[in-house]
Design a protein around this motif. Structure first.
Motif, PDB file in Angstrom:
ATOM      1  N   LEU A  31       0.823  -1.208   0.000  1.00  0.00           N
ATOM      2  CA  LEU A  31       0.000   0.000   0.000  1.00  0.00           C
ATOM      3  C   LEU A  31       0.856   1.256   0.000  1.00  0.00           C
ATOM      4  CD1 LEU A  31      -2.843  -1.006   2.471  1.00  0.00           C
ATOM      5  CD2 LEU A  31      -2.989  -0.757  -0.005  1.00  0.00           C
ATOM      6  N   ALA A  32       1.960   1.233   0.730  1.00  0.00           N
ATOM      7  CA  ALA A  32       2.864   2.388   0.734  1.00  0.00           C
ATOM      8  C   ALA A  32       3.453   2.617  -0.654  1.00  0.00           C
ATOM      9  CB  ALA A  32       3.970   2.184   1.762  1.00  0.00           C
ATOM     10  N   MET A  34       2.078   1.781  -3.506  1.00  0.00           N
ATOM     11  CA  MET A  34       1.030   2.296  -4.387  1.00  0.00           C
ATOM     12  C   MET A  34       0.762   3.774  -4.125  1.00  0.00           C
ATOM     13  SD  MET A  34      -1.744  -0.739  -4.914  1.00  0.00           S
ATOM     14  CE  MET A  34      -1.946  -1.235  -3.225  1.00  0.00           C
ATOM     15  N   VAL A  35       0.786   4.181  -2.862  1.00  0.00           N
ATOM     16  CA  VAL A  35       0.563   5.592  -2.534  1.00  0.00           C
ATOM     17  C   VAL A  35       1.719   6.444  -3.030  1.00  0.00           C
ATOM     18  CG1 VAL A  35       0.410   7.203  -0.599  1.00  0.00           C
ATOM     19  CG2 VAL A  35      -0.965   5.127  -0.600  1.00  0.00           C
ATOM     20  N   LEU A  36       2.935   5.979  -2.854  1.00  0.00           N
ATOM     21  CA  LEU A  36       4.101   6.742  -3.302  1.00  0.00           C
ATOM     22  C   LEU A  36       4.252   6.746  -4.826  1.00  0.00           C
ATOM     23  CD1 LEU A  36       6.761   5.711  -0.656  1.00  0.00           C
ATOM     24  CD2 LEU A  36       5.645   7.923  -0.903  1.00  0.00           C
ATOM     25  N   VAL A  38       2.090   7.396  -7.123  1.00  0.00           N
ATOM     26  CA  VAL A  38       1.397   8.498  -7.807  1.00  0.00           C
ATOM     27  C   VAL A  38       2.243   9.775  -7.813  1.00  0.00           C
ATOM     28  CG1 VAL A  38      -0.667   9.944  -7.778  1.00  0.00           C
ATOM     29  CG2 VAL A  38      -0.861   7.494  -7.350  1.00  0.00           C
ATOM     30  N   PRO A  39       2.741  10.266  -6.674  1.00  0.00           N
ATOM     31  CA  PRO A  39       3.572  11.472  -6.750  1.00  0.00           C
ATOM     32  C   PRO A  39       4.879  11.256  -7.499  1.00  0.00           C
ATOM     33  CG  PRO A  39       3.168  10.876  -4.448  1.00  0.00           C
ATOM     34  CD  PRO A  39       2.490   9.882  -5.299  1.00  0.00           C
ATOM     35  N   GLY A  54       4.092   1.130  -8.624  1.00  0.00           N
ATOM     36  CA  GLY A  54       2.680   0.794  -8.463  1.00  0.00           C
ATOM     37  C   GLY A  54       2.411  -0.670  -8.725  1.00  0.00           C
ATOM     38  N   GLY A  57       3.658  -2.728  -5.863  1.00  0.00           N
ATOM     39  CA  GLY A  57       2.731  -2.614  -4.741  1.00  0.00           C
ATOM     40  C   GLY A  57       1.501  -3.479  -4.928  1.00  0.00           C
TER      41      GLY A  57
END
Length: 98
Positions: A31-32, A34-36, A38-39, A54, A57
């Motif tokens: 999850l971390a 996948m969140v990272l 995007v930016p 991504g 993740g």
């Protein structure tokens, strides 16, 4: 990971705790990532770094979650040309010639 480490979690309680901790860590890291992703993808549009992050993740979360594993394999089976290439990574083995 979806096979519970060859039944180790089914034989004793210690194995179940270890599998639970490993799955939790894999889901948190996935999850971390996948969140990272995007930016990072927005900051590096020329060199695609966010896309592999991504994907990694998603693969980690799918490996640790039985429900997501089922959704992803169901989605991939809709595309036979893609499923034949990646089914080994999802635990499906080639069927012997009949």
């Amino acid at each position: 990971m979806n096979e519970s480490l060859n039944g180790w979690a089914q034989r004793n309680a210690f194995g179940a705790v270890v599998v639970l901790v490993i799955r939790g860590i894999c889901i948190a890291v996935g999850l971390a990532l996948m969140v990272l992703a995007v930016p990072v993808a927005l900051l590096t549009p020329i060199i695609p770094i966010g896309l592999p992050m991504g994907f990694l993740g998603v693969i980690l979360v799918a490996a640790a979650s039985k429900t997501l594993h089922g959704y992803i394999t169901g989605f991939l089976r809709q595309f036979p040309w893609l499923w034949t290439r990646v089914r080994g990574a999802f635990g499906e083995r080639d069927h012997p010639a009949e």
